[in-house]
Motif scaffolding. Structure first.
Motif, PDB file in Angstrom:
ATOM      1  N   VAL A   1       6.778   3.647   9.749  1.00  0.00           N
ATOM      2  CA  VAL A   1       6.141   3.359  11.048  1.00  0.00           C
ATOM      3  C   VAL A   1       4.721   3.927  11.061  1.00  0.00           C
ATOM      4  O   VAL A   1       3.763   3.238  11.436  1.00  0.00           O
ATOM      5  N   GLY A   2       4.570   5.169  10.615  1.00  0.00           N
ATOM      6  CA  GLY A   2       3.241   5.777  10.568  1.00  0.00           C
ATOM      7  C   GLY A   2       2.314   4.991   9.664  1.00  0.00           C
ATOM      8  O   GLY A   2       1.171   4.675  10.026  1.00  0.00           O
ATOM      9  N   SER A   3       2.808   4.652   8.495  1.00  0.00           N
ATOM     10  CA  SER A   3       2.001   3.930   7.513  1.00  0.00           C
ATOM     11  C   SER A   3       1.584   2.550   8.012  1.00  0.00           C
ATOM     12  O   SER A   3       0.417   2.165   7.924  1.00  0.00           O
TER      13      SER A   3
ATOM     14  N   ALA B   1       1.420   1.537  11.050  1.00  0.00           N
ATOM     15  CA  ALA B   1       0.497   1.686  12.183  1.00  0.00           C
ATOM     16  C   ALA B   1      -0.898   2.071  11.710  1.00  0.00           C
ATOM     17  O   ALA B   1      -1.870   1.914  12.429  1.00  0.00           O
ATOM     18  N   ALA B   2      -0.984   2.593  10.480  1.00  0.00           N
ATOM     19  CA  ALA B   2      -2.279   2.969   9.916  1.00  0.00           C
ATOM     20  C   ALA B   2      -2.878   1.831   9.094  1.00  0.00           C
ATOM     21  O   ALA B   2      -3.794   2.041   8.301  1.00  0.00           O
ATOM     22  N   GLY B   3      -2.344   0.630   9.278  1.00  0.00           N
ATOM     23  CA  GLY B   3      -2.949  -0.547   8.663  1.00  0.00           C
ATOM     24  C   GLY B   3      -2.597  -0.763   7.203  1.00  0.00           C
ATOM     25  O   GLY B   3      -3.306  -1.474   6.495  1.00  0.00           O
ATOM     26  N   ALA B   4      -1.507  -0.150   6.755  1.00  0.00           N
ATOM     27  CA  ALA B   4      -1.100  -0.315   5.356  1.00  0.00           C
ATOM     28  C   ALA B   4       0.090  -1.267   5.270  1.00  0.00           C
ATOM     29  O   ALA B   4       1.008  -1.185   6.087  1.00  0.00           O
TER      30      ALA B   4
ATOM     31  N   ALA C   1       8.165   7.406   8.350  1.00  0.00           N
ATOM     32  CA  ALA C   1       6.926   7.344   7.570  1.00  0.00           C
ATOM     33  C   ALA C   1       6.438   5.900   7.469  1.00  0.00           C
ATOM     34  O   ALA C   1       5.228   5.648   7.509  1.00  0.00           O
TER      35      ALA C   1
ATOM     36  N   ASN D   1      -0.578  -0.365  -6.808  1.00  0.00           N
ATOM     37  CA  ASN D   1      -1.478   0.588  -6.135  1.00  0.00           C
ATOM     38  C   ASN D   1      -0.746   1.427  -5.099  1.00  0.00           C
ATOM     39  O   ASN D   1      -1.354   2.181  -4.346  1.00  0.00           O
ATOM     40  N   THR D   2       0.551   1.250  -5.022  1.00  0.00           N
ATOM     41  CA  THR D   2       1.347   1.825  -3.939  1.00  0.00           C
ATOM     42  C   THR D   2       1.389   3.349  -3.949  1.00  0.00           C
ATOM     43  O   THR D   2       1.537   3.953  -5.008  1.00  0.00           O
ATOM     44  N   ASN D   3       1.271   3.937  -2.769  1.00  0.00           N
ATOM     45  CA  ASN D   3       1.559   5.358  -2.598  1.00  0.00           C
ATOM     46  C   ASN D   3       3.043   5.469  -2.261  1.00  0.00           C
ATOM     47  O   ASN D   3       3.484   5.030  -1.201  1.00  0.00           O
TER      48      ASN D   3
ATOM     49  N   ASP E   1       0.827  -1.208   0.000  1.00  0.00           N
ATOM     50  CA  ASP E   1       0.000   0.000   0.000  1.00  0.00           C
ATOM     51  C   ASP E   1       0.863   1.261   0.000  1.00  0.00           C
ATOM     52  O   ASP E   1       0.511   2.263  -0.601  1.00  0.00           O
ATOM     53  N   VAL E   2       1.979   1.176   0.725  1.00  0.00           N
ATOM     54  CA  VAL E   2       2.861   2.346   0.859  1.00  0.00           C
ATOM     55  C   VAL E   2       4.322   1.927   0.782  1.00  0.00           C
ATOM     56  O   VAL E   2       4.718   0.889   1.317  1.00  0.00           O
TER      57      VAL E   2
ATOM     58  N   GLU F   1      -4.051 -11.471   1.936  1.00  0.00           N
ATOM     59  CA  GLU F   1      -4.456 -10.114   2.297  1.00  0.00           C
ATOM     60  C   GLU F   1      -3.760  -9.709   3.589  1.00  0.00           C
ATOM     61  O   GLU F   1      -3.551 -10.520   4.482  1.00  0.00           O
TER      62      GLU F   1
ATOM     63  N   ILE G   1       6.081   7.431  -1.094  1.00  0.00           N
ATOM     64  CA  ILE G   1       6.398   8.663  -0.365  1.00  0.00           C
ATOM     65  C   ILE G   1       7.898   8.907  -0.482  1.00  0.00           C
ATOM     66  O   ILE G   1       8.709   8.184   0.109  1.00  0.00           O
TER      67      ILE G   1
END
Lengths: 392, 316
Positions: free
Chosen positions: A68-70, A72-75, A66, A51-53, A24-25, A194, A55
């Motif tokens: 770690v943030g990502s 932790a946000a389920g990505a 980033a 589909n990756t964002n 995802d990221v 998944e 950064i």
């Protein structure tokens, strides 16, 4: 399953694995010799193949922050780095592990400054060996590709939930073109499954506080939980290595043994040098020296008991360390092996060599010489020797 | 715009039970920033007083998702969460409207976290960064920072016999953020409730990177009575040490007009606090330091007036 046979460098193989994983990221910062992985992946992003964002952060410290943030946000989150980049992440590597975030990173091994050098050794990964990351080494492009796919499963397994780094030897593997078998996208997708995050700061129904200050009353328990997760990672690595074998035809374990069953002398090393060692073993066996190889794949967690059992029968051991611990006693790999043998009550002659620092070449003849040396020595030596050093 | 009474009706995202000092500035601005939108907010904080006093395991004062990573990476960490949100939304895996708030003190923002902040703002993440500036590293025991005032006593710029406090002035971080061409940059302070909430409301309504610098008095670090926090905040504004202004897409508006002939002398602010006590001896050296602080204040305010005139001639 239909496999595609292509010629790929290690970096291309890792980027291809990342395309198939389709995280995802990705948050990353360029550094030689890992830059190419993210360059190739950037093309995948801008060509709409993933589909990756992506950064594109301003430093490796921010890359891991980033991530770690990502995560932790389920990505599902990945990155790639090397050398100074990895050690610039140092602080946040420990945090990622303690927050139990299953980030997967490609780490292309390169010497640490100073002096500044861009070529291969393992000092970057070894500097982070106590960070709480799972560490998996690769001998060639194929293993790098296979390990990346498996690392997702290992890191994300519920009883593990730890970050993992997959390494290749800088330039030797990262830029060396080799035969690579790739698997169909759908099969890789099915194998990794998944992503089911351990927790999620985007879950508004259940707001949680992550990264609390944990003082004298709970810090120790927190670390013990991480210790247990690392123990679970051992089992996960075996399980997933077996499953990978069933699906894709090549099984993976903690380490690979090559001609050890009748070997008098066994050499232990990591990464691309294993290939050189296999060639040396073939030649030496012609000379009548029964020698073998153990190539460690999983360095963290460390397979101490299993390695001690595998080294039990031989007469002498050679450990090659492609990094320095600067303790004057032994390199990082030899230190671990010695501890493993002590616990198993095994004492036998061992030679430890520091070699290949800063990309110094290692030749078949060098490996043959270290086998010849151990075969003549019945006592072993505590002296750490440098292999391939220029004569003064 | 929410007045304190209206703000009190918004469901609280930061609640009592935290261990900030009595009279601390940050719980006040948290009420202002968290109460200025009805949308859910994910909060990231740098290491600092705010974080260590509100998340002592196994307790938490946060009723909204909160993540602390390290000292210097609040902005980068928040950019990762925002990046994940963008990705998951685009893929149809998440559909909630969320706002993102990154927090840091002046240590985590002016100094050790400046690169992380600059990078996140340059990448145009949809997030608000709020710096709570109390002009020193208070969490580690009042050491000088890039925000510390000229002549200010801290434990690493002590008022000594030979050197009288910090020998450099404060960094103008707000202007550095203006130079990032952000859609919204502002300075405010906890003591002007409506100024603060109006700015936060405006910022929350904007998509893209936002930066707000909040002047946040610190009882132990400044040396004043805990009942005087709001007064300290107001005095900083009335002396122009902390001008209230905002910059929307490059257009400056001074939100508290305080021309040089109207503003109070800075000494009236300084004399209220132990951190400037050494400058109140009336000797030439102290007078020169105060004159220097005053000079910087007046120059910066004159610059703001010029910028407002140049970019926003209709401003009243």
């Amino acid at each position: 399953m239909e496999k595609t046979i292509v010629a790929r460098t290690g970096n291309e193989a890792m980027a291809e694995a990342m395309r198939q994983i389709n995280p995802d990221v990705c948050a990353a910062y360029p550094i030689t010799p890992a830059t190419e992985i993210m360059q190739i992946f950037s093309s995948f992003v801008n060509d709409g193949l993933v589909n990756t964002n992506l950064i594109t952060v301003e430093s490796e410290h921010s890359a891991m922050s980033a991530c770690v943030g990502s995560a932790a946000a389920g990505a599902r989150t990945m990155t790639a780095t090397s050398s100074q980049g990895l050690i610039y992440m140092h602080e946040i590597l420990f945090i990622a592990a303690s927050l139990r975030l299953p980030i997967v990173m490609a780490d292309v091994n390169r010497a640490i400054s100073g002096p500044i050098n861009i070529h291969c050794d393992h000092s970057d990964t070894m500097a982070e060996r106590d960070s709480g990351w799972i560490q998996i080494f690769s001998e060639n492009s194929q293993e790098a590709y296979d390990n990346m796919i498996q690392a997702i499963r290992i890191a994300e397994r519920k009883d593990v939930s730890l970050p993992a780094m997959v390494t290749t030897d800088g330039f030797i593997i990262s830029h060396g073109m080799e035969r690579l078998e790739t698997y169909p996208d759908a099969e890789v997708k099915k194998f990794i499954g998944e992503y089911n995050p351990p927790y999620n700061v985007l879950n508004l129904e259940k707001p949680i506080t992550v990264g609390s200050i944990v003082l004298t009353d709970y810090y120790l328990e927190h670390k013990k939980a991480q210790h247990e997760a690392m123990k679970n990672a051992k089992k996960a690595i075996l399980d997933i290595g077996k499953e990978f074998g069933k699906v894709f035809g090549k099984e993976y374990g903690f380490f690979e043994e090559y001609k050890t069953s009748d070997a008098d002398y066994v050499l232990v090393c990591l990464g691309s040098t294993a290939g050189t060692t296999k060639a040396a073993i073939e030649e030496l066996r012609q000379e009548g020296i029964k020698c073998g190889l153990i190539k460690i794949r999983m360095f963290r967690p460390f397979p101490a008991e299993e390695l001690a059992a595998a080294l039990k029968k031989c007469k002498g051991i050679v450990v090659l360390d492609r990094s320095e611990a600067m303790n004057t006693q032994a390199g990082p790999v030899a230190t671990e092996i010695k501890a493993a043998l002590y616990d198993a009550g095994i004492a036998k002659p061992m030679h430890n060599y520091i070699y290949g620092l800063g990309g110094r070449e290692i030749y078949i003849e060098d490996i043959k010489n270290v086998f010849r040396n151990i075969s003549k020595d019945t006592k072993g030596s505590n002296e750490v020797k440098y292999l391939g050093l220029k004569e003064a | 715009m929410a007045n304190p009474k209206q703000s009190a009706l918004v469901e609280e995202k930061f609640i009592g039970g935290h261990r900030a000092c009595a009279g601390c500035g940050f719980p006040i601005f948290l009420k202002q920033v968290l109460g200025s939108t009805s949308d859910p907010i994910v909060v990231v904080s740098a290491t600092g007083c705010l974080e260590v006093t509100s998340t002592i395991f196994p307790f938490s004062a946060w009723k909204t998702p909160f993540l602390h990573n390290a000292f210097e990476n609040s902005a980068a960490t928040c950019s990762g969460i925002e990046g994940a949100w963008q990705s998951l939304k685009k893929q149809g895996k998440y559909d909630k409207n969320v706002k993102f708030l990154a927090l840091g003190g002046d240590g985590g923002t002016y100094d050790i976290g400046l690169q992380s902040l600059s990078g996140a703002m340059e990448r145009r993440h949809d997030m608000m960064y709020v710096c709570y500036n109390n002009e020193a590293y208070m969490n580690t025991g009042v050491q000088r920072s890039g925000a510390t005032q000229f002549g200010q006593h801290t434990t690493t710029s002590p008022a000594g016999k030979a050197v009288s406090g910090k020998t450099q002035g404060s960094k103008n971080l707000t202007e550095i953020m203006v130079a990032h061409d952000l859609p919204y940059v502002a300075q405010t302070t906890i003591g002007y409730w409506q100024d603060a909430t109006k700015k936060f409301e405006k910022a929350w309504a904007i998509t893209g990177p936002k930066f707000v610098n909040v002047y946040s008095p610190c009882v132990p670090g400044w040396g004043y009575h805990m009942s005087q926090t709001v007064k300290m905040s107001k005095m900083a504004v009335e002396t122009n040490l902390w001008p209230l202004y905002e910059v929307e897409n490059g257009v400056y508006t001074i939100t508290f007009k305080n021309p040089v002939e109207k503003r109070k002398p800075v000494e009236e602010f300084l004399k209220l606090q132990v951190r400037f006590k050494h400058l109140m001896k009336g000797d030439d050296k102290s007078k020169a330091i105060i004159a220097q602080i005053q000079k910087t204040i007046d120059e910066r305010y004159a610059h703001l007036e010029l910028m407002e005139k140049a970019t926003n001639p209709a401003a009243k």
